[in-house]
Design an enzyme around this catalytic site. Structure first.
Site, PDB file in Angstrom:
ATOM      1  N   GLY A  12      32.389  19.452  10.035  1.00 20.41           N
ATOM      2  CA  GLY A  12      33.623  18.664  10.122  1.00 20.41           C
ATOM      3  C   GLY A  12      33.421  17.194  10.441  1.00 20.41           C
ATOM      4  N   HIS A 109      30.986  14.926  -2.591  1.00 17.32           N
ATOM      5  CA  HIS A 109      29.706  15.595  -2.854  1.00 17.32           C
ATOM      6  C   HIS A 109      28.572  14.665  -2.446  1.00 17.32           C
ATOM      7  CE1 HIS A 109      26.943  18.370  -4.628  1.00 17.32           C
ATOM      8  NE2 HIS A 109      26.354  17.355  -5.239  1.00 17.32           N
TER       9      HIS A 109
HETATM   10  C1  GRF Z   1      29.222  16.943   3.291  1.00 14.32           C
HETATM   11  O1  GRF Z   1      27.898  16.542   3.096  1.00 14.32           O
HETATM   12  C2  GRF Z   1      29.978  16.990   1.998  1.00 14.32           C
HETATM   13  O2  GRF Z   1      29.544  16.034   1.063  1.00 14.32           O
HETATM   14  C3  GRF Z   1      29.695  18.376   1.474  1.00 14.32           C
HETATM   15  O3  GRF Z   1      29.683  19.184   2.632  1.00 14.32           O
HETATM   16  C4  GRF Z   1      29.300  18.406   3.746  1.00 14.32           C
HETATM   17  C5  GRF Z   1      30.327  18.604   4.811  1.00 14.32           C
HETATM   18  O4  GRF Z   1      29.929  18.021   6.031  1.00 14.32           O
HETATM   19  N1  GRF Z   1      30.662  18.768   0.485  1.00 14.32           N
HETATM   20  P1  GRF Z   1      30.923  17.949   7.257  1.00 14.32           P
HETATM   21  O5  GRF Z   1      31.381  19.369   7.573  1.00 14.32           O
HETATM   22  O6  GRF Z   1      32.084  17.055   6.862  1.00 14.32           O
HETATM   23  O7  GRF Z   1      30.140  17.351   8.385  1.00 14.32           O
END
Ligand code: GRF
Length: 202
Positions: A12, A109
Site C-alpha cells: 500500500g 505498472h
Molecule cells: C507497485 O510496484 C505497482 O506498480 C504494482 O504493485 C506494486 C504495489 O506496491 N502494480 P504498493 O502496495 O503500492 O506498495
C-alpha cells in the site's frame, strides 16, 4: 469532488502516496474507499490509520468472479465512487467491473509497458539486464497490463544498482507519477483515442 477507490492487495505504498497528495491539496479528490481482497495486507492498517473506509472482499466467499465483482460494485456505489485506482491489486478485472467503470479504471505498472508485464516487472527488467526501465500508468482493459498508456517515466539501471536499489528508485517514481496521472484524469485532461491517450495541456 472526485471520489476515488483504491484497489490493493499488499503493502500500500501507492495508496499512501495518493492519500498524501490529497492531504497536501495536490489532488482535488476524496479517498472514499480501499477495496482489498487480502485480509493480511498491510494496506488495511494504513487505511485504518488514515480513517479511510475499507471493503474487504474475499474472492473465496463467492462462487464466481461475476458475483465477487457485483459485491465490489455494491461497495463502490454505496460510496459514490467515480474513479478506480488499482495499486498492486493481484487480480484481473472481469466484465462486470470493466463495463460499469469503463474509462474510469487506472493501473500502475513498475516497468515500461509493453515490456516486462506481470507481477514481477522490476525483477524481470533487472534480471533481463535492461539498462532503462521505469513506470507506466495506464487505463485498464480486459488484458493484463495492456490498456492505453497515460504516463510513462524512465529509470536508468546503473552499474552499482542492485535489485533492492532499483526497487527503491522505481517505487519513488511511482509515488510521483500516479498522483500526477490521477490529477490529469480528474481535471478532464485525458481523451482516449484508440490506443492513444491525448493529454490536453492548457
Ligand atoms: C507497485 O510496484 C505497482 O506498480 C504494482 O504493485 C506494486 C504495489 O506496491 N502494480 P504498493 O502496495 O503500492 O506498495
Amino acid at each position: 469532488m472526485t471520489k476515488i477507490a483504491v484497489f490493493a492487495s499488499g503493502k500500500g505504498s501507492n495508496f499512501a502516496a495518493i492519500a498524501r497528495a490529497i492531504k497536501k491539496g495536490r489532488l482535488d479528490a476524496e479517498l472514499a474507499l480501499l477495496v482489498c481482497d487480502n485480509p493480511g495486507a498491510p494496506v488495511i492498517q494504513r487505511a485504518k490509520r488514515l480513517k479511510v473506509k475499507v471493503a474487504l472482499v474475499k474472492k473465496e466467499n463467492f462462487s464466481s468472479r461475476e458475483d465477487f465483482e457485483k459485491a465490489v460494485i455494491r461497495h463502490l456505489q454505496e460510496n459514490g465512487v467515480d474513479l478506480i485506482v488499482l495499486a498492486g491489486f493481484m487480480r484481473m478485472l472481469g466484465a462486470e467491473l470493466l463495463s460499469n467503470y469503463q474509462g474510469r479504471i487506472l493501473n500502475i505498472h513498475p516497468a515500461l509497458l509493453p515490456a516486462f508485464k506481470g507481477s514481477e516487472g522490476i525483477k524481470d527488467a533487472f534480471t533481463y539486464g535492461a539498462k532503462i526501465t521505469g513506470v507506466t500508468v495506464h487505463f485498464v482493459d480486459e488484458k493484463m497490463d495492456h490498456g492505453p498508456i497515460i504516463l510513462q517515466a524512465a529509470v536508468k539501471v546503473e552499474e552499482k544498482d542492485t535489485l533492492e536499489s532499483l526497487e527503491t528508485k522505481i517505487h519513488k517514481l511511482e509515488h510521483k507519477l500516479y498522483p500526477e496521472a490521477i490529477r490529469l484524469f480528474i481535471g478532464g485532461k485525458l481523451r482516449i483515442e484508440g490506443r492513444r491517450v491525448r493529454i490536453s495541456i492548457p
